[in-house]
Motif scaffolding. Sequence first.
Motif, short mmCIF file in Angstrom:
data_model
loop_
_atom_site.label_atom_id
_atom_site.label_comp_id
_atom_site.label_asym_id
_atom_site.label_seq_id
_atom_site.Cartn_x
_atom_site.Cartn_y
_atom_site.Cartn_z
N GLY A 1 0.83 -1.20 0.00
CA GLY A 1 0.00 0.00 0.00
C GLY A 1 0.86 1.24 0.00
O GLY A 1 2.04 1.18 -0.34
N PRO A 2 0.30 2.39 0.41
CA PRO A 2 1.06 3.64 0.34
C PRO A 2 2.25 3.70 1.29
O PRO A 2 3.15 4.50 1.11
CB PRO A 2 0.02 4.71 0.69
CG PRO A 2 -1.07 3.99 1.40
CD PRO A 2 -1.06 2.58 0.87
N GLN A 3 2.27 2.87 2.28
CA GLN A 3 3.39 2.76 3.22
C GLN A 3 3.54 1.29 3.55
O GLN A 3 2.54 0.56 3.54
CB GLN A 3 3.13 3.57 4.49
CG GLN A 3 3.13 5.07 4.27
CD GLN A 3 4.48 5.61 3.83
OE1 GLN A 3 5.53 5.11 4.25
NE2 GLN A 3 4.47 6.61 2.99
N PRO A 4 4.64 0.78 3.87
CA PRO A 4 5.97 1.35 3.91
C PRO A 4 6.66 1.29 2.55
O PRO A 4 6.23 0.55 1.66
CB PRO A 4 6.69 0.45 4.91
CG PRO A 4 6.06 -0.89 4.68
CD PRO A 4 4.61 -0.60 4.36
N LEU A 5 7.73 2.04 2.45
CA LEU A 5 8.58 2.01 1.25
C LEU A 5 9.50 0.80 1.33
O LEU A 5 10.14 0.56 2.36
CB LEU A 5 9.41 3.29 1.17
CG LEU A 5 10.56 3.30 0.16
CD1 LEU A 5 10.04 3.13 -1.26
CD2 LEU A 5 11.37 4.57 0.29
#
Length: 115
Positions: free
Chosen positions: A25-29
Amino acid sequence: MTDQVTSSIEYCDNKPGAVQDYPFGPQPLVMKVGGKMFAFFSADSITLKCDPVIAENLREQYAAVKPGYHMNKKHWNTVMLDGSLTEEELQSMIDHSYDLVAAALSKAVRQALQT
């Protein structure tokens, strides 16, 4: 995001073949090379692959280095990016993680990274 997180992401980005990914998802990288993870960033830490003997030594040497959070604790360390490590120490840990992952890639992929 701390300056140390930002500088670590930039350092990872400059590794040959390094790619940013967000598989959860949008986090984590997640930073990958050859489709394999070598760094996992949270808001205030980075999780890095590490030789098991070196991993134990780093945990004994630095309070900021813990067994990998939600990872195989034998092969991964989570490093708190709280400013207690120098940039050189942190970059050395990133280099080690990248090198371990890259070394396990196929010969063709490793050769492509060198060009």
